[in-house]
Design a protein around this motif. Sequence first.
Motif, mmCIF file in Angstrom:
data_model
loop_
_atom_site.group_PDB
_atom_site.id
_atom_site.type_symbol
_atom_site.label_atom_id
_atom_site.label_comp_id
_atom_site.label_asym_id
_atom_site.label_seq_id
_atom_site.Cartn_x
_atom_site.Cartn_y
_atom_site.Cartn_z
ATOM 1 N N TYR A 63 0.834 -1.209 0.000
ATOM 2 C CA TYR A 63 0.000 0.000 0.000
ATOM 3 C C TYR A 63 0.861 1.248 0.000
ATOM 4 C CZ TYR A 63 1.086 0.131 5.008
ATOM 5 O OH TYR A 63 1.741 0.165 6.213
ATOM 6 N N CYS A 64 0.248 2.330 -0.375
ATOM 7 C CA CYS A 64 0.752 3.702 -0.270
ATOM 8 C C CYS A 64 -0.426 4.576 -0.684
ATOM 9 C CB CYS A 64 1.975 3.930 -1.173
ATOM 10 S SG CYS A 64 2.851 5.479 -0.789
ATOM 11 N N GLY A 81 -5.357 7.774 1.129
ATOM 12 C CA GLY A 81 -4.942 6.426 1.445
ATOM 13 C C GLY A 81 -3.831 6.369 2.458
ATOM 14 N N PRO A 82 -3.309 5.166 2.650
ATOM 15 C CA PRO A 82 -2.349 4.929 3.724
ATOM 16 C C PRO A 82 -0.910 5.254 3.338
ATOM 17 C CG PRO A 82 -2.846 2.878 2.625
ATOM 18 C CD PRO A 82 -3.705 3.929 1.977
ATOM 19 N N LYS A 83 -0.156 5.623 4.355
ATOM 20 C CA LYS A 83 1.288 5.766 4.214
ATOM 21 C C LYS A 83 1.897 5.432 5.569
ATOM 22 C CE LYS A 83 5.007 9.031 3.394
ATOM 23 N NZ LYS A 83 5.354 10.446 3.330
ATOM 24 N N PHE A 84 2.891 4.544 5.562
ATOM 25 C CA PHE A 84 3.569 4.221 6.808
ATOM 26 C C PHE A 84 4.483 5.385 7.174
ATOM 27 C CE2 PHE A 84 6.944 2.439 9.424
ATOM 28 C CZ PHE A 84 6.188 1.837 10.421
ATOM 29 N N VAL A 85 4.300 5.915 8.387
ATOM 30 C CA VAL A 85 5.093 7.048 8.857
ATOM 31 C C VAL A 85 6.099 6.513 9.879
ATOM 32 C CG1 VAL A 85 5.038 9.315 9.973
ATOM 33 C CG2 VAL A 85 3.148 8.613 8.481
ATOM 34 N N THR A 86 7.333 6.412 9.449
ATOM 35 C CA THR A 86 8.396 5.821 10.265
ATOM 36 C C THR A 86 8.531 6.517 11.620
ATOM 37 O OG1 THR A 86 9.577 5.319 8.223
ATOM 38 C CG2 THR A 86 10.829 5.138 10.255
ATOM 39 N N GLY A 111 -12.295 9.208 1.973
ATOM 40 C CA GLY A 111 -11.696 8.865 3.265
ATOM 41 C C GLY A 111 -12.389 7.705 3.946
ATOM 42 N N SER A 112 -13.714 7.715 3.928
ATOM 43 C CA SER A 112 -14.477 6.621 4.533
ATOM 44 C C SER A 112 -14.188 5.306 3.823
ATOM 45 C CB SER A 112 -15.980 6.911 4.456
ATOM 46 O OG SER A 112 -16.297 8.064 5.173
ATOM 47 N N LYS A 113 -14.196 5.339 2.506
ATOM 48 C CA LYS A 113 -13.964 4.127 1.709
ATOM 49 C C LYS A 113 -12.530 3.636 1.889
ATOM 50 C CE LYS A 113 -16.744 1.977 -0.837
ATOM 51 N NZ LYS A 113 -17.617 0.926 -0.309
ATOM 52 N N ALA A 114 -11.571 4.557 1.951
ATOM 53 C CA ALA A 114 -10.175 4.168 2.162
ATOM 54 C C ALA A 114 -10.019 3.464 3.511
ATOM 55 C CB ALA A 114 -9.265 5.390 2.093
ATOM 56 N N LEU A 115 -10.585 4.035 4.561
ATOM 57 C CA LEU A 115 -10.466 3.411 5.883
ATOM 58 C C LEU A 115 -11.104 2.024 5.907
ATOM 59 C CD1 LEU A 115 -11.071 6.462 8.229
ATOM 60 C CD2 LEU A 115 -8.941 5.170 7.969
ATOM 61 N N GLU A 116 -12.206 1.847 5.185
ATOM 62 C CA GLU A 116 -12.833 0.513 5.088
ATOM 63 C C GLU A 116 -11.881 -0.492 4.451
ATOM 64 O OE1 GLU A 116 -16.574 0.535 2.998
ATOM 65 O OE2 GLU A 116 -17.366 2.147 4.274
ATOM 66 N N ALA A 117 -11.032 -0.018 3.530
ATOM 67 C CA ALA A 117 -10.113 -0.910 2.811
ATOM 68 C C ALA A 117 -8.836 -1.211 3.597
ATOM 69 C CB ALA A 117 -9.748 -0.300 1.452
ATOM 70 N N PHE A 118 -8.483 -0.385 4.574
ATOM 71 C CA PHE A 118 -7.226 -0.569 5.295
ATOM 72 C C PHE A 118 -7.037 -1.991 5.844
ATOM 73 C CE2 PHE A 118 -5.454 3.858 6.649
ATOM 74 C CZ PHE A 118 -5.600 4.341 5.370
ATOM 75 N N PRO A 119 -8.043 -2.590 6.500
ATOM 76 C CA PRO A 119 -7.826 -3.938 7.053
ATOM 77 C C PRO A 119 -7.412 -4.984 6.014
ATOM 78 C CG PRO A 119 -9.720 -2.938 8.105
ATOM 79 C CD PRO A 119 -9.327 -2.040 6.941
ATOM 80 N N GLN A 120 -7.794 -4.797 4.745
ATOM 81 C CA GLN A 120 -7.361 -5.725 3.690
ATOM 82 C C GLN A 120 -5.846 -5.743 3.539
ATOM 83 O OE1 GLN A 120 -9.290 -4.946 -0.121
ATOM 84 N NE2 GLN A 120 -10.963 -3.936 0.965
ATOM 85 N N PHE A 121 -5.204 -4.687 4.023
ATOM 86 C CA PHE A 121 -3.755 -4.547 3.919
ATOM 87 C C PHE A 121 -3.075 -4.758 5.272
ATOM 88 C CE2 PHE A 121 -5.680 -2.315 0.427
ATOM 89 C CZ PHE A 121 -4.907 -2.709 -0.651
ATOM 90 N N ILE A 123 -3.898 -3.305 8.060
ATOM 91 C CA ILE A 123 -3.864 -2.054 8.824
ATOM 92 C C ILE A 123 -5.110 -2.019 9.715
ATOM 93 C CG2 ILE A 123 -3.787 0.462 8.708
ATOM 94 C CD1 ILE A 123 -2.801 0.058 5.737
ATOM 95 N N ASN A 124 -4.896 -2.083 11.020
ATOM 96 C CA ASN A 124 -6.022 -2.150 11.947
ATOM 97 C C ASN A 124 -6.263 -0.861 12.725
ATOM 98 O OD1 ASN A 124 -6.631 -4.848 11.263
ATOM 99 N ND2 ASN A 124 -4.874 -5.482 12.477
ATOM 100 N N GLU A 125 -5.397 0.118 12.522
ATOM 101 C CA GLU A 125 -5.634 1.440 13.091
ATOM 102 C C GLU A 125 -4.937 2.467 12.217
ATOM 103 O OE1 GLU A 125 -3.475 2.348 16.889
ATOM 104 O OE2 GLU A 125 -3.086 0.189 16.809
ATOM 105 N N ALA A 126 -5.412 3.696 12.299
ATOM 106 C CA ALA A 126 -4.865 4.749 11.450
ATOM 107 C C ALA A 126 -4.753 6.041 12.242
ATOM 108 C CB ALA A 126 -5.756 4.970 10.230
ATOM 109 N N ILE A 127 -3.793 6.851 11.823
ATOM 110 C CA ILE A 127 -3.666 8.194 12.365
ATOM 111 C C ILE A 127 -3.795 9.190 11.216
ATOM 112 C CG2 ILE A 127 -2.230 7.536 14.341
ATOM 113 C CD1 ILE A 127 0.219 8.634 12.741
ATOM 114 N N ALA A 128 -4.006 10.441 11.575
ATOM 115 C CA ALA A 128 -3.921 11.551 10.628
ATOM 116 C C ALA A 128 -3.071 12.608 11.314
ATOM 117 C CB ALA A 128 -5.300 12.102 10.284
ATOM 118 N N LEU A 129 -2.081 13.125 10.610
ATOM 119 C CA LEU A 129 -1.196 14.160 11.129
ATOM 120 C C LEU A 129 -1.562 15.460 10.431
ATOM 121 C CD1 LEU A 129 2.106 12.081 10.920
ATOM 122 C CD2 LEU A 129 0.681 12.479 12.945
ATOM 123 N N ILE A 130 -2.150 16.384 11.184
ATOM 124 C CA ILE A 130 -2.715 17.588 10.583
ATOM 125 C C ILE A 130 -2.057 18.825 11.185
ATOM 126 C CG2 ILE A 130 -4.842 18.892 10.213
ATOM 127 C CD1 ILE A 130 -6.329 16.160 10.430
#
Length: 171
Positions: A63-64, A81-86, A111-121, A123-130
Amino acid sequence: MIIAETDRLVLRQFNDQDTHAIYLLNSIPEILTYIPGEPMSSVSQAEQILNEVILPSYEELGYCRWAVEHKADKKVIGFCGPKFVTEFNEVELGYRYLPEYWGKGIGFEAGSKALEAFPQFGINEAIALILLGNRGSEALARKVGMIERGRDSYMGHKVTVFHKQLSTKTD
């Protein structure tokens, strides 16, 4: 590769034909108000990001960021979508759209649809850096169910960190 679809949008992996869209999303000053770094000045910089960051991440992690394509005109109007933030050792939900599509519910829809797709990859939790002051992105993070976790710094800027625990189901 298509990741998800809504009535108006296709979320898919970026490909070689998307370099101009990547350039636009990283060169228009209005879009970059709350984005650290300098605007891109050439399409070759977009090609470099695609070939050195996005495509290798698809290969390595699966993913990315995903292109958001508007079905009505087949135009890439943003990314979501997702991005791994080291620095945080977590996966961020990131999003950016062309200004002419702001205020039309595109961010929430993608955003809603992307978060629904995260577990397929996996990814069981997500952050947003704003970045502080970006009320539009904060509102979108809340609207997709993220909760403010606190303040931190990222790339030399103060950010609000939002968090969401996702379903571990892949049904």
